[in-house]
Design an enzyme around this catalytic site. Structure first.
Site, PDB file in Angstrom:
ATOM      1  N   SER A   7       0.845  -1.188   0.000  1.00  0.00           N
ATOM      2  CA  SER A   7       0.000   0.000   0.000  1.00  0.00           C
ATOM      3  C   SER A   7       0.880   1.237   0.000  1.00  0.00           C
ATOM      4  O   SER A   7       1.635   1.473   0.951  1.00  0.00           O
ATOM      5  CB  SER A   7      -0.901   0.013   1.233  1.00  0.00           C
ATOM      6  OG  SER A   7      -1.532   1.277   1.366  1.00  0.00           O
ATOM      7  N   HIS A  32      -1.090  -1.349  -4.375  1.00  0.00           N
ATOM      8  CA  HIS A  32      -2.378  -1.057  -3.744  1.00  0.00           C
ATOM      9  C   HIS A  32      -2.473   0.445  -3.490  1.00  0.00           C
ATOM     10  O   HIS A  32      -1.624   1.034  -2.821  1.00  0.00           O
ATOM     11  CB  HIS A  32      -2.506  -1.827  -2.425  1.00  0.00           C
ATOM     12  CG  HIS A  32      -3.865  -1.757  -1.816  1.00  0.00           C
ATOM     13  ND1 HIS A  32      -4.903  -2.594  -2.192  1.00  0.00           N
ATOM     14  CD2 HIS A  32      -4.376  -0.935  -0.861  1.00  0.00           C
ATOM     15  CE1 HIS A  32      -5.985  -2.300  -1.489  1.00  0.00           C
ATOM     16  NE2 HIS A  32      -5.691  -1.299  -0.679  1.00  0.00           N
ATOM     17  N   ASP A  34      -4.790   3.384  -2.011  1.00  0.00           N
ATOM     18  CA  ASP A  34      -5.917   3.724  -1.148  1.00  0.00           C
ATOM     19  C   ASP A  34      -6.398   5.129  -1.458  1.00  0.00           C
ATOM     20  O   ASP A  34      -5.695   6.113  -1.199  1.00  0.00           O
ATOM     21  CB  ASP A  34      -5.506   3.643   0.323  1.00  0.00           C
ATOM     22  CG  ASP A  34      -5.280   2.218   0.778  1.00  0.00           C
ATOM     23  OD1 ASP A  34      -6.179   1.390   0.585  1.00  0.00           O
ATOM     24  OD2 ASP A  34      -4.199   1.929   1.322  1.00  0.00           O
ATOM     25  N   MET A  36      -8.969   7.986  -0.537  1.00  0.00           N
ATOM     26  CA  MET A  36      -9.811   8.371   0.597  1.00  0.00           C
ATOM     27  C   MET A  36     -10.372   9.766   0.379  1.00  0.00           C
ATOM     28  O   MET A  36      -9.675  10.655  -0.126  1.00  0.00           O
ATOM     29  CB  MET A  36      -8.994   8.354   1.886  1.00  0.00           C
ATOM     30  CG  MET A  36      -8.288   7.042   2.164  1.00  0.00           C
ATOM     31  SD  MET A  36      -7.354   7.140   3.707  1.00  0.00           S
ATOM     32  CE  MET A  36      -6.477   5.583   3.660  1.00  0.00           C
ATOM     33  N   HIS A  65      -8.288   1.027  -4.479  1.00  0.00           N
ATOM     34  CA  HIS A  65      -9.250   0.785  -3.397  1.00  0.00           C
ATOM     35  C   HIS A  65      -9.967   2.103  -3.096  1.00  0.00           C
ATOM     36  O   HIS A  65      -9.401   3.012  -2.488  1.00  0.00           O
ATOM     37  CB  HIS A  65      -8.477   0.271  -2.180  1.00  0.00           C
ATOM     38  CG  HIS A  65      -9.317   0.032  -0.976  1.00  0.00           C
ATOM     39  ND1 HIS A  65      -8.765  -0.202   0.276  1.00  0.00           N
ATOM     40  CD2 HIS A  65     -10.662  -0.032  -0.792  1.00  0.00           C
ATOM     41  CE1 HIS A  65      -9.725  -0.375   1.152  1.00  0.00           C
ATOM     42  NE2 HIS A  65     -10.883  -0.273   0.530  1.00  0.00           N
ATOM     43  N   MET A  67     -12.110   4.159  -1.078  1.00  0.00           N
ATOM     44  CA  MET A  67     -12.735   4.359   0.237  1.00  0.00           C
ATOM     45  C   MET A  67     -13.436   5.713   0.198  1.00  0.00           C
ATOM     46  O   MET A  67     -13.064   6.661   0.894  1.00  0.00           O
ATOM     47  CB  MET A  67     -11.682   4.293   1.337  1.00  0.00           C
ATOM     48  CG  MET A  67     -11.146   2.893   1.543  1.00  0.00           C
ATOM     49  SD  MET A  67      -9.967   2.768   2.901  1.00  0.00           S
ATOM     50  CE  MET A  67      -8.460   3.127   2.026  1.00  0.00           C
ATOM     51  N   MET A 136     -11.283  -5.993   5.131  1.00  0.00           N
ATOM     52  CA  MET A 136     -10.554  -5.016   5.924  1.00  0.00           C
ATOM     53  C   MET A 136     -10.363  -5.577   7.325  1.00  0.00           C
ATOM     54  O   MET A 136     -11.334  -5.878   8.024  1.00  0.00           O
ATOM     55  CB  MET A 136     -11.324  -3.693   5.992  1.00  0.00           C
ATOM     56  CG  MET A 136     -11.396  -2.938   4.679  1.00  0.00           C
ATOM     57  SD  MET A 136      -9.779  -2.505   4.007  1.00  0.00           S
ATOM     58  CE  MET A 136      -9.064  -1.554   5.362  1.00  0.00           C
ATOM     59  N   GLY A 141      -8.859   3.964   6.996  1.00  0.00           N
ATOM     60  CA  GLY A 141      -8.616   5.394   7.123  1.00  0.00           C
ATOM     61  C   GLY A 141      -7.174   5.745   7.441  1.00  0.00           C
ATOM     62  O   GLY A 141      -6.676   6.769   7.009  1.00  0.00           O
ATOM     63  N   PHE A 142      -6.506   4.868   8.184  1.00  0.00           N
ATOM     64  CA  PHE A 142      -5.136   5.151   8.602  1.00  0.00           C
ATOM     65  C   PHE A 142      -4.296   3.880   8.571  1.00  0.00           C
ATOM     66  O   PHE A 142      -4.801   2.787   8.861  1.00  0.00           O
ATOM     67  CB  PHE A 142      -5.107   5.743  10.018  1.00  0.00           C
ATOM     68  CG  PHE A 142      -5.820   7.060  10.144  1.00  0.00           C
ATOM     69  CD1 PHE A 142      -5.176   8.242   9.816  1.00  0.00           C
ATOM     70  CD2 PHE A 142      -7.135   7.105  10.557  1.00  0.00           C
ATOM     71  CE1 PHE A 142      -5.839   9.450   9.912  1.00  0.00           C
ATOM     72  CE2 PHE A 142      -7.806   8.317  10.663  1.00  0.00           C
ATOM     73  CZ  PHE A 142      -7.155   9.497  10.344  1.00  0.00           C
ATOM     74  N   GLY A 144      -0.876   1.553   9.872  1.00  0.00           N
ATOM     75  CA  GLY A 144      -0.201   1.266  11.134  1.00  0.00           C
ATOM     76  C   GLY A 144      -1.086   0.762  12.251  1.00  0.00           C
ATOM     77  O   GLY A 144      -0.672   0.770  13.425  1.00  0.00           O
ATOM     78  N   ASP A 174      -6.426  -6.666   4.168  1.00  0.00           N
ATOM     79  CA  ASP A 174      -5.737  -5.382   4.312  1.00  0.00           C
ATOM     80  C   ASP A 174      -5.868  -4.871   5.740  1.00  0.00           C
ATOM     81  O   ASP A 174      -6.972  -4.614   6.214  1.00  0.00           O
ATOM     82  CB  ASP A 174      -6.358  -4.371   3.332  1.00  0.00           C
ATOM     83  CG  ASP A 174      -5.707  -3.002   3.392  1.00  0.00           C
ATOM     84  OD1 ASP A 174      -4.764  -2.802   4.183  1.00  0.00           O
ATOM     85  OD2 ASP A 174      -6.154  -2.111   2.639  1.00  0.00           O
ATOM     86  N   GLY A 176      -2.923  -4.258   9.311  1.00  0.00           N
ATOM     87  CA  GLY A 176      -2.242  -4.827  10.458  1.00  0.00           C
ATOM     88  C   GLY A 176      -1.484  -6.105  10.197  1.00  0.00           C
ATOM     89  O   GLY A 176      -1.220  -6.868  11.122  1.00  0.00           O
ATOM     90  N   GLY A 196       1.378  -2.111   4.231  1.00  0.00           N
ATOM     91  CA  GLY A 196       1.925  -0.771   4.085  1.00  0.00           C
ATOM     92  C   GLY A 196       3.152  -0.574   4.928  1.00  0.00           C
ATOM     93  O   GLY A 196       4.281  -0.620   4.449  1.00  0.00           O
TER      94      GLY A 196
END
Length: 216
Positions: A7, A32, A34, A36, A65, A67, A136, A141-142, A144, A174, A176, A196
């Site tokens: 990502s 990937h 993202d 947003m 992706h 979002m 997911m 949204g974030f 880490g 996607d 963690g 990511g």
């Protein structure tokens, strides 16, 4: 073979083109992206111009992706910008079947994403027509965030739908994922791993991708 989809949300934006070329050289399978909107998720990231500008940096497939709310308004623009797969959220589109047909008509692969608390059963009638389902395993949204454990059960539920209705379906996960839990995620049925922070940390992209593959 399980695919690694880094990502670029975790990349160094000041040298994004260089980072993407590094992913290509270091063995990534997809990129990937993202997207947003600051409404469907509490963050703002990439738009169509960025996707279009980085398309020339690699021939790897772009896994875009969305979002965002009302994704059908933007799928044509992202397809023209170079998306190979477009993922829309079940929770963000009130006419999902129509949107998926629209994506297919543009010659792009279709995928649906499910937020952690969304039931897999919502996809039962769509699975035969999808190229991919994205589970997911964090709240979007974030980057880490920590992997949500109950999502392993959701991966197995999607794998069951795959076995029953669409053997060619890809299951993407996607959120963690690290070298410590990637083995279990794959064991539960994942075909594509989005990572990511685990790919870009310390700037050691090649080493980090190799460690993820060892974990698989």
């Amino acid at each position: 073979m399980v695919k690694i989809a880094p990502s670029i949300l975790s990349a160094d934006f000041s040298k994004l083109g260089e980072e993407i070329r590094s992913l290509d050289r270091c063995g990534a399978d997809l990129i990937h992206i993202d997207v947003m909107d600051g409404s469907f998720v509490p963050n703002i990231s990439f738009g169509v111009p960025i996707v279009q500008s980085i398309r020339k940096c690699t021939r790897l497939p772009f896994d875009v992706h969305l979002m965002i709310r009302e994704p059908s308004r933007y799928v044509e623009s992202f397809a023209k910008a170079g998306a190979d797969i477009i993922t829309v959220h079940f929770e963000a589109d009130s006419h999902l079947d129509r949107t998926l047909n629209y994506i297919r008509s543009l010659g792009v692969k279709t995928a649906v994403a499910l937020n952690p608390a969304t039931l897999v059963d919502n996809l039962k009638y769509l699975v035969p027509y999808l190229d991919m389902v994205l589970i997911m395993s964090v709240n979007p949204g974030f980057g880490g965030q920590k992997y949500i454990d109950y999502c392993s059960r959701k991966i197995r539920e999607v794998r069951d739908l795959k076995d029953r209705y669409n053997k060619n379906l890809m299951i993407e996960v996607d959120g963690g994922i690290s070298k410590y839990n990637i083995g279990n995620v794959v064991k539960n049925g994942a075909d594509v791993i989005v990572a990511g922070s685990a790919v870009f940390k310390n700037g050691r992209i090649k080493d980090n991708i190799e460690m993820l593959r060892e974990g698989i």
